[in-house]
Scaffold this active site. Structure first.
Site, PDB file in Angstrom:
ATOM      1  N   ALA A 132      32.392  48.095  34.023  1.00 25.38           N
ATOM      2  CA  ALA A 132      33.605  48.877  33.738  1.00 25.38           C
ATOM      3  C   ALA A 132      34.663  48.580  34.792  1.00 25.38           C
ATOM      4  O   ALA A 132      35.475  49.428  35.147  1.00 25.38           O
ATOM      5  CB  ALA A 132      33.263  50.366  33.718  1.00 25.38           C
TER       6      ALA A 132
ATOM      7  N   ASP B 265      42.283  30.530  28.281  1.00 25.09           N
ATOM      8  CA  ASP B 265      42.952  29.326  28.792  1.00 25.09           C
ATOM      9  C   ASP B 265      44.045  28.865  27.815  1.00 25.09           C
ATOM     10  O   ASP B 265      45.111  28.399  28.233  1.00 25.09           O
ATOM     11  CB  ASP B 265      41.926  28.209  29.019  1.00 25.09           C
ATOM     12  CG  ASP B 265      40.889  28.596  30.068  1.00 25.09           C
ATOM     13  OD1 ASP B 265      41.219  29.400  30.953  1.00 25.09           O
ATOM     14  OD2 ASP B 265      39.748  28.102  29.995  1.00 25.09           O
TER      15      ASP B 265
ATOM     16  N   ARG C 246      47.051  30.968  28.290  1.00 29.60           N
ATOM     17  CA  ARG C 246      47.779  30.560  29.507  1.00 29.60           C
ATOM     18  C   ARG C 246      48.538  29.258  29.263  1.00 29.60           C
ATOM     19  O   ARG C 246      49.648  29.069  29.777  1.00 29.60           O
ATOM     20  CB  ARG C 246      46.785  30.422  30.670  1.00 29.60           C
ATOM     21  CG  ARG C 246      46.302  31.781  31.148  1.00 29.60           C
ATOM     22  CD  ARG C 246      45.300  31.702  32.260  1.00 29.60           C
ATOM     23  NE  ARG C 246      45.054  33.048  32.798  1.00 29.60           N
ATOM     24  CZ  ARG C 246      43.943  33.427  33.409  1.00 29.60           C
ATOM     25  NH1 ARG C 246      42.955  32.562  33.595  1.00 29.60           N
ATOM     26  NH2 ARG C 246      43.800  34.651  33.865  1.00 29.60           N
TER      27      ARG C 246
ATOM     28  N   HIS D 141      35.558  26.202  31.288  1.00 33.14           N
ATOM     29  CA  HIS D 141      36.472  27.228  31.798  1.00 33.14           C
ATOM     30  C   HIS D 141      36.447  27.161  33.325  1.00 33.14           C
ATOM     31  O   HIS D 141      35.980  28.058  34.015  1.00 33.14           O
ATOM     32  CB  HIS D 141      36.003  28.596  31.282  1.00 33.14           C
ATOM     33  CG  HIS D 141      36.836  29.745  31.738  1.00 33.14           C
ATOM     34  ND1 HIS D 141      38.196  29.816  31.542  1.00 33.14           N
ATOM     35  CD2 HIS D 141      36.494  30.901  32.391  1.00 33.14           C
ATOM     36  CE1 HIS D 141      38.649  30.945  32.050  1.00 33.14           C
ATOM     37  NE2 HIS D 141      37.638  31.617  32.574  1.00 33.14           N
TER      38      HIS D 141
HETATM   39  N1  APR Z   1      25.226  46.296  35.284  1.00 31.76           N
HETATM   40  C1  APR Z   1      26.420  46.841  34.942  1.00 31.76           C
HETATM   41  N2  APR Z   1      27.546  46.640  35.660  1.00 31.76           N
HETATM   42  C2  APR Z   1      27.458  45.878  36.757  1.00 31.76           C
HETATM   43  C3  APR Z   1      26.233  45.278  37.172  1.00 31.76           C
HETATM   44  C4  APR Z   1      25.088  45.527  36.382  1.00 31.76           C
HETATM   45  N3  APR Z   1      23.911  45.014  36.703  1.00 31.76           N
HETATM   46  N4  APR Z   1      26.490  44.577  38.288  1.00 31.76           N
HETATM   47  C5  APR Z   1      27.797  44.720  38.570  1.00 31.76           C
HETATM   48  N5  APR Z   1      28.385  45.509  37.652  1.00 31.76           N
HETATM   49  C6  APR Z   1      29.759  45.960  37.570  1.00 31.76           C
HETATM   50  C7  APR Z   1      30.397  46.244  38.917  1.00 31.76           C
HETATM   51  O1  APR Z   1      29.959  47.486  39.447  1.00 31.76           O
HETATM   52  C8  APR Z   1      31.865  46.221  38.584  1.00 31.76           C
HETATM   53  O2  APR Z   1      32.379  47.515  38.292  1.00 31.76           O
HETATM   54  O3  APR Z   1      30.600  44.976  37.010  1.00 31.76           O
HETATM   55  C9  APR Z   1      31.949  45.327  37.331  1.00 31.76           C
HETATM   56  C10 APR Z   1      32.760  44.063  37.550  1.00 31.76           C
HETATM   57  O4  APR Z   1      34.082  44.461  37.677  1.00 31.76           O
HETATM   58  P1  APR Z   1      35.096  43.832  38.743  1.00 31.76           P
HETATM   59  O5  APR Z   1      34.430  43.751  40.074  1.00 31.76           O
HETATM   60  O6  APR Z   1      36.383  44.559  38.632  1.00 31.76           O
HETATM   61  O7  APR Z   1      35.250  42.326  38.217  1.00 31.76           O
HETATM   62  P2  APR Z   1      36.175  41.800  37.005  1.00 31.76           P
HETATM   63  O8  APR Z   1      37.471  41.363  37.525  1.00 31.76           O
HETATM   64  O9  APR Z   1      36.134  42.790  35.903  1.00 31.76           O
HETATM   65  O10 APR Z   1      35.373  40.498  36.589  1.00 31.76           O
HETATM   66  C11 APR Z   1      34.090  40.588  35.995  1.00 31.76           C
HETATM   67  O11 APR Z   1      34.360  38.663  34.623  1.00 31.76           O
HETATM   68  O12 APR Z   1      36.191  37.272  34.502  1.00 31.76           O
HETATM   69  C12 APR Z   1      34.920  37.430  35.038  1.00 31.76           C
HETATM   70  O13 APR Z   1      34.976  36.219  37.124  1.00 31.76           O
HETATM   71  C13 APR Z   1      34.946  37.489  36.541  1.00 31.76           C
HETATM   72  O14 APR Z   1      32.582  37.324  36.839  1.00 31.76           O
HETATM   73  C14 APR Z   1      33.674  38.207  36.834  1.00 31.76           C
HETATM   74  C15 APR Z   1      33.581  39.203  35.671  1.00 31.76           C
END
Ligand code: APR
Length: 311
Positions: free
Chosen positions: A9, A149, A152, A176
C-alpha cells in the site's frame, strides 16, 4: 463481483487503487501491507474521496490478513523496495525476490484463479520468478512496465512535437530497464503520420534517451521512485483484463519461441483481456530493433541468473 487486491500500500500500490476506484469498474479493491495500519489508513483516506470523485468501489485495507483478498480475479504485486537515486532497477533483485517469493503462496491460497500482475522491480526478472514459482499458465502472470514506458515515450514525443500526448501513438518493448528498453520509433505516429517525418535526428535521439531514463530522471527529482504514471499504467492493465477490452499493450510475458526467444519474461506487444494474456502479437521489427531486443533479452537473462537461490 469484480475484485482486485493490491499487495503493497505504498506509493505505487495506493495510486493504482486510486485510479482503479476513479474508473469505477470494480466492486472492491483490497490494499494489503505489512506496515501496521498503513493499508487501513490509505484505504480510509481514499474511501473518503468517493462522494467527491463519484465512485462506488469499496476500498479495504489490511495489515497482512490475506483472507481479505479471497476471491480476487486480479492481484497486483507492488510489495517491494523502490529504487533510490543512483540505483538501477536491477540493483533491487535480491531483496525484492525474497519478498515476492514469500507472498505468492498466500495469494494463491485465497485467490487460486487470480491473474497476477507484477510491478515490483526489476520487473521482468520478478515476473519470471512469479512464473516459475507459481506454476501458473503464462496467461496469468503479466509484468507491467511496457505500458508505463510507452506512456513516457508518448510524453517525450508530445513535448518534442508541441502537441497533446493523446495525439501520439507508440510502444516501447523489451526490458523495463534504463539500458534495455526499446522505443519503437519506426512505429510511432502523430495522428497516423510517422513521427520521424516531423523530428530531426537530434530530437529523435533526445526523445529516445529521455524515455529510457524516464524513471531515473524522476527518481533523481523526487528522491524516490515515481508513482502516478506507474499507478495509471497498472490501472489500465487491470481495466483491460476485468472489462475484457482486449487492448494491445506491451507487457512482460513468458516467451515460448515468439520473437525467437525462450524461457524469458520480457516486454512484447500483447492483447490483454479476460484471460490476462490473450495472445502475443508478433510485429515486424527493423533489423536495428531486433538487435536491440535480443541484447535486451540477454541482459535480462543475466539478471535472472541471480534468482538461482529462489527457484
Ligand atoms: N507484503 C506486503 N507488503 C509489503 C511486503 C510484503 N511482504 N514487503 C513490503 N511491503 C510493502 C511496504 O511496506 C511498502 O508499503 O510494499 C510497499 C512498497 O511501497 P513503497 O516503498 O512506497 O514503494 P513503491 O514506490 O510503491 O514501489 C513498489 O514497485 O515500481 C516498483 O520499483 C518499485 O519495486 C518497487 C515497487
Amino acid at each position: 463481483m469484480l475484485k482486485v487486491s493490491i499487495l503493497g500500500a505504498g506509493a505505487v500500490g495506493a495510486t493504482t487503487a486510486e485510479y482503479i476506484a476513479m474508473k469505477n469498474f470494480v466492486s472492491e479493491v483490497v490494499l494489503l501491507d505489512i506496515i501496521d495500519g498503513l493499508a487501513e489508513g490509505k484505504a480510509m483516506d481514499l474511501s473518503q474521496t468517493a462522494s467527491m470523485n463519484r465512485f462506488e468501489t469499496k476500498i479495504i485495507g489490511t495489515t497482512g490478513d490475506y483472507s481479505k483478498t479471497a476471491g480476487s480475479q486480479v492481484v497486483v504485486l507492488t510489495s517491494g523496495v523502490p529504487r533510490k537515486p543512483g540505483m538501477s532497477r536491477e540493483d533491487l533483485v535480491g531483496v525484492n525476490a525474497e519478498i515476492v517469493k514469500n507472498v505468492i503462496p498466500s495469494i494463491l491460497q485465497y485467490s487460486p484463479n487470480a491473474i497476477i500482475i507484477v510491478v515490483v522491480n526489476p520487473m521482468d526478472t520478478m515476473t519470471y520468478l512469479v512464473q516459475k514459482i507459481s506454476g501458473l499458465p503464462r496467461n496469468r502472470v503479466i509484468g507491467m512496465g511496457g505500458e508505463l514506458d510507452s506512456a513516457r515515450f508518448k510524453y517525450q514525443l508530445s513535448e518534442a512535437l508541441g502537441c497533446p500526448a493523446t495525439e501520439i501513438d507508440g510502444m516501447v518493448i523489451a526490458a523495463h530497464t534504463d539500458t534495455g528498453m526499446v522505443p519503437l520509433l519506426s512505429k510511432a505516429t502523430y495522428k497516423g503520420v510517422p513521427v520521424c517525418e516531423f523530428l530531426s535526428e537530434d530530437k529523435i535521439d533526445y526523445v529516445v534517451e529521455e524515455t529510457k531514463i524516464g524513471g531515473a530522471t524522476l527518481t533523481k527529482l523526487l528522491g524516490i521512485s515515481s508513482w502516478y504514471a506507474p499507478g495509471a499504467a497498472t490501472a489500465v492493465l487491470v481495466h483491460s483484463i476485468l472489462c475484457d477490452h482486449e487492448k494491445m499493450m506491451p507487457c512482460s510475458v513468458m516467451l515460448e519461441g515468439e520473437y525467437g526467444q525462450h524461457d524469458v519474461c520480457i516486454g512484447v506487444p500483447v492483447i490483454i483481456g479476460k484471460n490476462g494474456l490473450e495472445r502475443i502479437v508478433e510485429i515486424k521489427l527493423t533489423d536495428a530493433e531486433k538487435d536491440k531486443f535480443n541484447a535486451s533479452v540477454a541482459a535480462v537473462k543475466e539478471v535472472n541468473a541471480a534468482l538461482k537461490n529462489f527457484l
